[in-house]
Write a protein that holds these residues in place. Sequence first.
Motif, PDB file in Angstrom:
ATOM      1  N   GLN A 169       0.630  -1.332   0.311  1.00  0.00           N
ATOM      2  CA  GLN A 169       0.340  -0.394  -0.731  1.00  0.00           C
ATOM      3  C   GLN A 169       1.000   1.506   0.154  1.00  0.00           C
ATOM      4  OE1 GLN A 169      -2.352  -0.450   3.650  1.00  0.00           O
ATOM      5  NE2 GLN A 169      -4.295  -0.770   2.411  1.00  0.00           N
ATOM      6  N   LEU A 170       2.204   1.373   0.592  1.00  0.00           N
ATOM      7  CA  LEU A 170       3.139   2.011   0.799  1.00  0.00           C
ATOM      8  C   LEU A 170       2.735   2.449  -0.357  1.00  0.00           C
ATOM      9  CD1 LEU A 170       5.187   1.845   3.744  1.00  0.00           C
ATOM     10  CD2 LEU A 170       4.026   3.667   3.303  1.00  0.00           C
ATOM     11  N   PHE A 171       3.901   1.439  -1.342  1.00  0.00           N
ATOM     12  CA  PHE A 171       3.787   1.552  -3.141  1.00  0.00           C
ATOM     13  C   PHE A 171       2.896   2.438  -3.675  1.00  0.00           C
ATOM     14  CE2 PHE A 171       3.761  -0.600  -7.552  1.00  0.00           C
ATOM     15  CZ  PHE A 171       4.692   0.376  -7.907  1.00  0.00           C
ATOM     16  N   ALA A 172       1.759   2.128  -3.369  1.00  0.00           N
ATOM     17  CA  ALA A 172       0.222   2.264  -4.338  1.00  0.00           C
ATOM     18  C   ALA A 172       0.113   3.921  -4.051  1.00  0.00           C
ATOM     19  CB  ALA A 172      -0.519   1.070  -3.859  1.00  0.00           C
ATOM     20  N   PHE A 173       0.337   4.567  -2.343  1.00  0.00           N
ATOM     21  CA  PHE A 173       0.003   5.903  -2.388  1.00  0.00           C
ATOM     22  C   PHE A 173       1.155   5.699  -2.857  1.00  0.00           C
ATOM     23  CE2 PHE A 173      -2.135   4.452   1.203  1.00  0.00           C
ATOM     24  CZ  PHE A 173      -3.734   4.244   0.743  1.00  0.00           C
ATOM     25  N   GLU A 174       2.927   5.870  -2.351  1.00  0.00           N
ATOM     26  CA  GLU A 174       3.922   6.240  -3.318  1.00  0.00           C
ATOM     27  C   GLU A 174       3.470   6.699  -4.956  1.00  0.00           C
ATOM     28  OE1 GLU A 174       8.543   6.352  -3.028  1.00  0.00           O
ATOM     29  OE2 GLU A 174       7.493   4.250  -4.041  1.00  0.00           O
ATOM     30  N   GLN A 175       2.801   5.634  -5.216  1.00  0.00           N
ATOM     31  CA  GLN A 175       3.046   5.723  -7.091  1.00  0.00           C
ATOM     32  C   GLN A 175       1.507   7.138  -7.527  1.00  0.00           C
ATOM     33  OE1 GLN A 175       4.926   4.620  -9.246  1.00  0.00           O
ATOM     34  NE2 GLN A 175       5.947   4.859  -7.283  1.00  0.00           N
ATOM     35  N   THR A 176       0.648   7.228  -6.058  1.00  0.00           N
ATOM     36  CA  THR A 176      -0.287   8.089  -6.706  1.00  0.00           C
ATOM     37  C   THR A 176       0.002   9.332  -6.273  1.00  0.00           C
ATOM     38  OG1 THR A 176      -1.890   7.355  -4.294  1.00  0.00           O
ATOM     39  CG2 THR A 176      -2.286   5.977  -7.356  1.00  0.00           C
ATOM     40  N   LYS A 177       0.878   9.370  -5.437  1.00  0.00           N
ATOM     41  CA  LYS A 177       1.378  10.633  -4.804  1.00  0.00           C
ATOM     42  C   LYS A 177      -0.180  11.087  -4.625  1.00  0.00           C
ATOM     43  CE  LYS A 177       3.310  12.464  -8.697  1.00  0.00           C
ATOM     44  NZ  LYS A 177       4.275  11.895  -8.535  1.00  0.00           N
ATOM     45  N   ASP A 178      -0.278  10.070  -2.823  1.00  0.00           N
ATOM     46  CA  ASP A 178      -1.548  10.160  -1.755  1.00  0.00           C
ATOM     47  C   ASP A 178      -0.508  10.371  -0.230  1.00  0.00           C
ATOM     48  OD1 ASP A 178      -3.118  10.611  -0.263  1.00  0.00           O
ATOM     49  OD2 ASP A 178      -4.877   9.773  -0.852  1.00  0.00           O
ATOM     50  N   GLN A 179       0.201  11.483  -0.035  1.00  0.00           N
ATOM     51  CA  GLN A 179       1.130  11.839   1.037  1.00  0.00           C
ATOM     52  C   GLN A 179       0.531  11.752   2.059  1.00  0.00           C
ATOM     53  OE1 GLN A 179       4.293  11.859   0.646  1.00  0.00           O
ATOM     54  NE2 GLN A 179       4.359  11.696  -1.479  1.00  0.00           N
ATOM     55  N   GLU A 180      -0.893  11.873   2.358  1.00  0.00           N
ATOM     56  CA  GLU A 180      -1.799  12.149   3.616  1.00  0.00           C
ATOM     57  C   GLU A 180      -2.018  10.333   3.887  1.00  0.00           C
ATOM     58  OE1 GLU A 180      -5.888  13.107   5.861  1.00  0.00           O
ATOM     59  OE2 GLU A 180      -5.702  13.881   3.939  1.00  0.00           O
ATOM     60  N   ALA A 181      -2.301  10.023   2.721  1.00  0.00           N
ATOM     61  CA  ALA A 181      -2.986   8.155   2.892  1.00  0.00           C
ATOM     62  C   ALA A 181      -1.190   7.471   3.495  1.00  0.00           C
ATOM     63  CB  ALA A 181      -3.254   7.459   2.165  1.00  0.00           C
ATOM     64  N   PHE A 182       0.079   7.792   2.583  1.00  0.00           N
ATOM     65  CA  PHE A 182       1.452   7.117   2.533  1.00  0.00           C
ATOM     66  C   PHE A 182       1.761   7.413   3.772  1.00  0.00           C
ATOM     67  CE2 PHE A 182       5.798   7.535   2.850  1.00  0.00           C
ATOM     68  CZ  PHE A 182       5.804   6.746   1.718  1.00  0.00           C
ATOM     69  N   GLN A 183       1.700   8.361   4.563  1.00  0.00           N
ATOM     70  CA  GLN A 183       2.177   8.925   6.147  1.00  0.00           C
ATOM     71  C   GLN A 183       1.598   7.983   6.741  1.00  0.00           C
ATOM     72  OE1 GLN A 183       4.712  10.462   7.209  1.00  0.00           O
ATOM     73  NE2 GLN A 183       5.390  10.814   5.085  1.00  0.00           N
TER      74      GLN A 183
END
Length: 225
Positions: free
Chosen positions: A128-142
């Motif tokens: 999921q970290l990888f996916a959020f990184e690719q979609t540039k969703d920084q809030e979800a990534f953090q």
Amino acid sequence: MKKLLTSILILFFIGQISYSQDWDFEKPDYSKIEKNIKDKKSNLYYESLMNRFSKADSTLSLKEKRHLYYGYTFQESYSPYGRSTYEDSLRNVLQEENLAHVDFEKIIAFGDKILRSNPFNLDALNYQLFAFEQTKDQEAFQKKLTQLRTIVDVLMSSGNGKTKENAFYVIDTSHEYNLLSILGFQFGGSQHLIEHYDYLSVAENNQDIEGFYFDVTPCLNSILK
């Protein structure tokens, strides 16, 4: 897929972890943890801890994190050898050579379904970290990074793995392999169950470490039940 494999390096650098045999650690006292998480008036009450974890609360103390992780072994949903059917679905998406935005959404969705039955699945969190990184969703990534760090903090607090007496304490055998990667080691191909410890060999390394011990008592107890 090279791009995906590169992104998994996220695991290696969380908190800039480096292996040392001398950090402070403490074995979990399972009987004490079981008692503490049942006290509804305590900050260690399990439902409260899980709610805070679900919200990616970064203010959890190490004591609270340890009660969250090891306390999960006393929940009805604890099934260390269980496997979600969505793991196959996730794996199928990851095998695609070129991932599109819709694939990243699938990775996130399948990850959520896996985490509902196993909230400490480090593989699902990492993908999921990888996916959020690719979609540039920084809030979800953090948020996912906070949850992943919470689990790793507990694992690293339990031991150094050098001997049985100083073993890492895990509640899921998959965390053994996750921890090897996080510490920068590669699995050496040999696994042995010694009493209530898993011993994993590691590939040749510049620290001349041959392998690590992991206490898997809750996993073995779950089989007896």
